[in-house]
Write an enzyme that holds these catalytic residues in place. Structure first.
Site, PDB file in Angstrom:
ATOM      1  CG  ASP A   1     -55.545  49.649  -2.689  1.00 42.98           C
ATOM      2  OD1 ASP A   1     -55.031  49.431  -3.811  1.00 42.98           O
ATOM      3  OD2 ASP A   1     -55.181  49.059  -1.652  1.00 42.98           O
ATOM      4  CB  ALA A   2     -60.134  47.615  -0.005  1.00 40.35           C
TER       5      ALA A   2
END
Length: 144
Positions: A20-21
């Site tokens: 996600d990051a």
């Protein structure tokens, strides 16, 4: 890339968290490169791409090029029991997005930067007639 020993990888949830990051940073970098300067505009532009519905579309663009290990990580993450009922998206999109993020997270964790960039570039390249294909698929689903 060598065959992966999955027992040496972090959990599917941890890989999705990392992915996600990674995806968010990729999108934010692209958005800044497009010349947006106001925080609100940057945020709104990035949010068009960093959401489960869009990540589901991105996964469809890369699913046929995934290696066996990447496909296995996707499957494990998307079938993970930790997933909660999403509020503003379908459960299917949420599961696909989690799997997509886990693949990105695995590649980052393993230091496979070249493969990671390849996957992100392909995922973010819109295909010709893609919206037509999605509309046809949606109409087929509605008829069933």
């Amino acid at each position: 890339m060598q065959k992966i020993n999955h027992s040496e990888l972090p959990s599917s949830a941890a890989l999705a968290y990392l992915g996600d990051a990674v995806h968010s940073l990729y999108v934010r970098t692209q958005v800044v490169g497009q010349g947006f300067t106001r925080s609100k505009d940057l945020h709104n532009a990035a949010n068009q791409y960093v959401n489960a519905a869009h990540q589901s579309v991105l996964y469809k663009r890369i699913k046929d090029i995934l290696t066996e290990d990447e496909a296995d990580v996707f499957r494990r993450a998307s079938n993970s029991g930790h997933l909660q009922k999403p509020k503003h998206m379908t459960a299917k999109d949420y599961r696909i997005a989690t799997g997509f993020e886990a693949v990105l997270g695995m590649l980052k964790w393993l230091g496979e930067e070249e493969r990671l960039q390849e996957i992100l570039c392909i995922a973010h390249t819109e295909r010709e007639n893609e919206s037509d294909e999605e509309e046809q698929q949606d109409s087929i689903t509605e008829e069933e």
